[in-house]
Write an enzyme that holds these catalytic residues in place. Structure first.
Site, mmCIF file in Angstrom:
data_model
loop_
_atom_site.group_PDB
_atom_site.id
_atom_site.type_symbol
_atom_site.label_atom_id
_atom_site.label_comp_id
_atom_site.label_asym_id
_atom_site.label_seq_id
_atom_site.Cartn_x
_atom_site.Cartn_y
_atom_site.Cartn_z
ATOM 1 N N HIS A 181 34.884 52.359 -72.105
ATOM 2 C CA HIS A 181 35.155 53.784 -72.288
ATOM 3 C C HIS A 181 35.450 54.373 -70.915
ATOM 4 O O HIS A 181 34.563 54.513 -70.080
ATOM 5 C CB HIS A 181 33.965 54.499 -72.926
ATOM 6 C CG HIS A 181 34.179 55.974 -73.046
ATOM 7 N ND1 HIS A 181 35.175 56.515 -73.819
ATOM 8 C CD2 HIS A 181 33.554 57.030 -72.460
ATOM 9 C CE1 HIS A 181 35.157 57.832 -73.718
ATOM 10 N NE2 HIS A 181 34.182 58.169 -72.895
ATOM 11 N N ASP B 62 36.600 57.431 -68.904
ATOM 12 C CA ASP B 62 36.833 58.877 -68.832
ATOM 13 C C ASP B 62 37.981 59.189 -67.882
ATOM 14 O O ASP B 62 37.996 58.724 -66.736
ATOM 15 C CB ASP B 62 35.571 59.594 -68.343
ATOM 16 C CG ASP B 62 34.482 59.619 -69.389
ATOM 17 O OD1 ASP B 62 34.767 60.062 -70.511
ATOM 18 O OD2 ASP B 62 33.353 59.196 -69.088
ATOM 19 N N ASP C 211 33.190 59.519 -78.013
ATOM 20 C CA ASP C 211 32.434 60.292 -77.021
ATOM 21 C C ASP C 211 32.551 61.808 -77.160
ATOM 22 O O ASP C 211 31.718 62.516 -76.622
ATOM 23 C CB ASP C 211 32.856 59.874 -75.600
ATOM 24 C CG ASP C 211 31.832 60.291 -74.552
ATOM 25 O OD1 ASP C 211 30.657 60.503 -74.916
ATOM 26 O OD2 ASP C 211 32.195 60.409 -73.375
ATOM 27 N N HIS D 235 37.979 64.932 -72.988
ATOM 28 C CA HIS D 235 36.723 65.561 -73.415
ATOM 29 C C HIS D 235 35.767 65.867 -72.260
ATOM 30 O O HIS D 235 34.632 66.292 -72.518
ATOM 31 C CB HIS D 235 36.032 64.682 -74.473
ATOM 32 C CG HIS D 235 35.742 63.283 -74.032
ATOM 33 N ND1 HIS D 235 36.611 62.242 -74.257
ATOM 34 C CD2 HIS D 235 34.682 62.752 -73.377
ATOM 35 C CE1 HIS D 235 36.093 61.128 -73.768
ATOM 36 N NE2 HIS D 235 34.920 61.413 -73.223
#
Length: 1017
Positions: A67, A69, A191, A443
């Protein structure tokens, strides 16, 4: 132990079940070299490369994933290159290098990747040989793309148009690079901090077969685990005919982290590699395998099929992919060989989200149906992630304005053709702003939940994108107007700064309207002292006022020129402004109004609305709609919540994510406001000063059907050691019975009920924060007869905490971190600490309210773009006629239709999206909720559509060949509605329907060289 990262308690939910199951690979597969074949009509399209499962065993699907970001603790570039690892470990370039190498080392391994912002950058840095190797991995199904957007976007603070844009950008890259082999079948939103119904609807319309979510409310999760409803069908639209917006939805067992003690990454807490050597005294394999089987058995209790999934990865995992895969290889071998030989009925395999989904589909079960959303999200008692709805309001506004500007640029790029990209002003391009805007949907970007240095980098990317778009805009306006002017925009008009208008005695104002209908708009520009004459495109004088507005102490009053402009659909009008006198000119200055005790009142009004103020308090006290003879007492003022100061991970204080007020009752910013009154023929204003850091202008323009409240808040003082969360609150006597309404990403409206959730009996632990919802464009309350609607100019958190009351959080400044991983308080300094915004207030009868708020929200999201020029420019080409007004449409679109997208798609193709912007049954006054049929032939003035192909929403597959997996909800199976053959002369839109087309076009040469033909008065 659990891997470091949000899902382990650092910015994570995950306060429910800590551990979940793992999986392994199938045997050496001849399927590795099977080509993906799009077999016509087969329901398995895209799933042929999935691994073999064991029908009589529990199959544990291991999802190796990272994951990544796109900015959070570090900037996008720092995360990509691995810079500043002392802040947060993460190096995406190394991750991708390492994963590709590890996949080629062992044919059974599979991996999932998501964020195209990173992958596309990495891809363009690779050699041809590496690219070919990766294409083969994708073709074999061993490297699977899930989601495929530029980023994994937030779902609360994002506007649906920006979501569609960023998904289209990423999916277009995948389609261009890998063809249908690279098309994601599954959405992957593991997420985001809560999930919107509109997001699910958009995913369904993009052709996804399902979505997997990581974060859901802890109470919701616990109940679903008990009822085995962790997998469901989400009906994501109340207007679109099922199953158009139905989406299979799976809730992952452990947010997105590995089970406890089964993490083998560099950043895992304490988990060491599995030894797997029976002759070594350090051998721990039996213990870990037994633990794995226990986790799998426990997890299986919450799911309905003989397939479960385990997420084997986390934040920026797999920088050393070999370590992860080597341990997973051992786990798979030990479970499938040794444990099965001893009687175990568990089979472990490397898998992907799509392959897991495919097995669930083949189970042919009936699934529970969900029709609401997953907001607000709480990761535990007193842990409501509702603060980020309002965090960093300046960045949220910059993003919204940038969306507006990007659509203007893309439209002009389509209307002007290649002349927009290469022209007298240089090379212009909408792509940099499109990519920057896509990054902002991440996000941790639009949410305001990154560190300060990262938020500043997001703003830097937007600013850089604006620069290239401004060149494009200048090229296009020169081509379409026939005149080469020194065009300039004034990005600081919100603080009355515009150098050209403030220093010039004469100038021109070009106003571009991105809507498909004519717009009348008040234009307000800072000017130098004097009287001014304003002329419309035909040379006729138009009414104007000069307003002399007060400035902070020690600064001269600032004159502003005000005039009304009319701009045709998808076009521009050019107004001429000239100073005609430096003496004896009339200016209008706000006059102080003394406070008077008792019942004295003050009114501002136009032909539609009257607003009344209490002279004792200076507050708004009543709104009247004069045409409909509606009267509503409305008391509006500002309050602030004391932010909680003491907290731990299990009960954190208010921070970038969490909203946790110290007490339920907010404190007033002031018990009264000092007021000034301004009245001119064009505008009436009441200027309210509540405190040194909070003020507001309540404004009514001539002809305006709404009340405008322009608020200014900040810098919020924190010298008293209290963080503050500031709200604007509207109190009315409406009997709302606990209900209020908020939009979902700017589209459909959801009914909310205080202290209630539609799908479980809520144990409310935070009466304020637990009733806050995201407000992207509007919130309203109604008693069934009257409706009070407030539209916002950016995403904010909002609620109705008492009947008849409505509140919106406009700003927050906090002294503590909320222990979600950011590691710094939300204590903005500089420009982000001082925020100006607008609330637009509508009072309507319920039957006509939708027409008011729908059409007004459209005008605000896509507002006219004001461009200035000194005038007197040279002709674009010798003999070119100058055009003072232009429309890109030969006829306006009806009010129920919104032109969502008009953009360049290829050298001779355009992307066109048309949207019905009303929901089914919501407008009884003007019949705007009915289906509408359009003729696209000869619709546009600068090009002709020669061929039209309809596609899915993200334009990555033809609509005719797109087919999704079928799921049966417990309400019964609904067949997919048939679509009639495409006829460009008869395009029908149902309520809330978006139709997407790739149009082959031929630009009209006459449009550039003959001015008179396209002028529309």
């Amino acid at each position: 132990m659990i891997a470091l990262g949000r899902a382990s308690g650092v910015r994570a939910g995950g306060w429910g079940h800590a551990g979940r199951a793992v999986r392994g690979p199938p045997p050496p597969l001849p399927v590795l070299f099977v080509v993906l074949v799009a077999a016509p009509g087969t329901r398995a399209a895209g799933y042929e490369t999935c691994p073999t499962v064991q029908p009589d065993m529990l199959n544990v699907h291991l999802l190796a994933h990272t994951h990544d970001d796109v900015g959070w603790i570090k900037t996008v570039d720092q995360y990509y290159y691995g810079a500043q690892n002392e802040l947060h470990h993460g190096a995406v370039k190394n991750i991708l290098d390492s994963v590709i190498s590890a996949l080629w080392a062992e044919p059974s391994r599979r991996f999932v990747y998501v964020e195209m912002a990173f992958f596309s950058r990495w891809w363009h840095q690779q050699t041809n040989a590496t690219q070919q190797a990766v294409q083969e991995l994708v073709r074999q199904g061993r490297l699977e793309f899930a989601n495929g957007g530029w980023v994994m976007n937030d779902e609360a603070a994002t506007h649906y148009g920006a979501i569609v844009d960023q998904m289209t950008l990423g999916l277009h890259f995948l389609q261009d690079t890998f063809g249908d082999d690279g098309r994601p079948r599954v959405a992957w939103h593991i997420d985001p901090f809560g999930h919107s119904r509109e997001q699910a609807s958009l995913f369904a319309q993009m052709g996804f077969d399902g979505v997997f979510l990581g974060r859901v409310d802890y109470q919701d999760r616990e109940l679903r685990q008990k009822k085995q409803e962790m997998e469901l069908v989400w009906r994501a639209s109340a207007s679109l005919q099922p199953p158009t917006a139905d989406l299979f939805t799976g809730l992952l067992p452990n947010v997105y982290d590995p089970p406890k003690h089964l993490c083998w990454d560099l950043v895992c807490d304490h988990d060491s590699s599995m030894v797997g050597d029976p002759f070594s005294p350090e051998d721990d394999a039996d213990v870990l395998v037994d633990h794995f089987l226990d986790v799998a058995a426990d997890q299986w209790q919450s799911y309905r099929t003989n397939h479960i999934v385990m997420t084997m990865g986390g934040d920026f995992h797999y920088e050393n992919a070999d370590k992860w895969f080597t341990n997973l290889d051992k786990l798979i071998r030990l479970v499938n060989a040794e444990k099965q030989a001893s009687g175990s009925r568990v089979h472990v395999l490397y898998s992907t989200p799509a392959c897991y989904l495919w097995e669930l589909n083949k189970a042919n079960l009936t699934w529970s149906l969900k029709e609401d959303d997953f907001f607000p999200y709480a990761s535990g008692p007193q842990q409501f992630w509702t603060g980020y709805f309002s965090s960093r309001p300046a960045l949220k506004r910059y993003e919204r304005v940038s969306y507006n500007f990007l659509q203007v640029c893309k439209q002009l790029e389509a209307l002007a053709g290649l002349a927009a990209n290469m022209g007298p002003y240089g090379s212009g391009d909408s792509a940099p702003l499109e990519e920057a805007m896509a990054v902002l949907q991440h996000h941790d970007a639009i949410t305001g939940t990154s560190r300060q240095l990262v938020a500043e980098d997001y703003a830097r990317q937007l600013a850089a994108g604006w620069g290239r778009c401004e060149v494009l805009l200048s090229n296009a306006l020169a081509r379409l107007s026939g005149s080469q002017e020194a065009f300039s925009i004034c990005p600081e008009l919100n603080i009355s700064v515009c150098p050209l208008s403030q220093t010039s005695a004469r100038f021109q104002v070009a106003i571009y309207n991105p809507l498909a209908r004519k717009v009348d708009r008040m234009v307000r520009l800072p000017v130098s002292a004097g009287a001014f004459l304003v002329k419309d495109p035909s040379g006729h004088a138009v009414p104007s006022d000069v307003l002399l507005l007060p400035q902070p102490e020690g600064q001269k009053p600032s004159p502003e020129l005000l005039f009304s402009a009319s701009v045709p659909a998808l076009g521009f009008s050019i107004y001429s402004v000239a100073r005609v006198s430096l003496r004896r000119f009339k200016t209008h200055t706000p006059q102080p109004i003394s406070q008077k005790p008792g019942s004295a009142v003050l009114n501002i009004k136009n032909e539609h609305i009257r607003a009344t103020f209490n002279l004792e308090t200076g507050f708004l006290m009543q709104i009247e709609d004069l045409e409909q003879k509606l009267v509503l007492p409305v008391n509006q003022s500002f309050f602030w919540y004391k932010a909680s100061r003491v907290g731990q991970k299990i009960s954190p204080p208010s921070g970038a994510y969490i909203f946790k007020p110290h007490q339920q009752k907010p404190l007033p910013v002031s018990d009264s406001a000092q007021i000034h009154l301004l009245k001119t023929p064009l505008v009436q204003e009441v200027h309210q000063n509540f405190s040194a850091w909070c003020s507001q202008v309540v404004r009514l323009y001539h002809g305006q059907r709404h009340l405008e409240l322009e608020w200014t808040v900040g810098p919020i003082p924190v010298g008293d050691k209290w963080g503050k969360e500031v709200i604007s609150r509207f109190d009315t006597p409406l009997d709302t019975k606990g209900y209020f309404y908020t939009d979902s990403n700017g589209r459909e409206i959801l009914k909310r009920r205080r202290n209630y959730r539609p799908t479980w009996n809520l144990n409310q632990t935070e009466p304020v924060a637990g009733n806050y919802y995201p407000v992207n464009t509007r919130i309203y309350i109604t008693d069934g007869k009257k409706q009070l609607t407030v539209l916002t100019d950016r995403s904010q958190g909002g609620s109705s905490l008492q009947d008849g009351s409505l509140e919106l959080m406009v700003h927050r400044r906090l002294l503590l971190d909320d222990n979600r991983g950011v590691g710094e308080p939300l204590l903005e300094e500089g420009s982000g600490s001082w925020v100006r915004g607008r609330h637009l207030v509508l009072l309507d009868a319920v039957g006509t309210a939708a027409a008011g708020h729908r059409l007004l929200a459209e005008k605000e999201v896509l507002a006219p773009q004001v461009v200035l020029a000194p005038g007197g420019g040279a002709p674009y080409q010798p003999g070119t006629a100058r055009r003072m007004q232009f429309s890109g449409l030969c006829r306006e679109l009806p009010p129920s239709v919104h032109l969502l997208t008009l953009a360049r798609w290829g050298p001779e193709t355009l992307l066109l999206r048309l949207e019905h912007q009303f929901a089914s049954g919501e407008d009884s006054g003007r019949n705007l909720s009915s289906p509408v049929t359009l003729n696209l032939q000869s619709l546009f003035s600068t090009f002709t559509i020669t061929h039209l192909q309809e596609t899915t929403l993200a334009a990555n597959q033809p609509w005719a060949s797109g087919s999704r997996l079928k799921w049966t909800p417990d309400t019964g199976f609904t067949p997919t509605p048939t679509v009639p053959p495409l006829d460009p002369a008869s395009i029908t839109l149902q309520p809330m329907e978006i139709r997407t087309f790739v149009a082959s076009v031929q630009w009209e040469e006459f449009a550039w060289s003959h001015g008179g033909d396209l002028v529309q008065a």
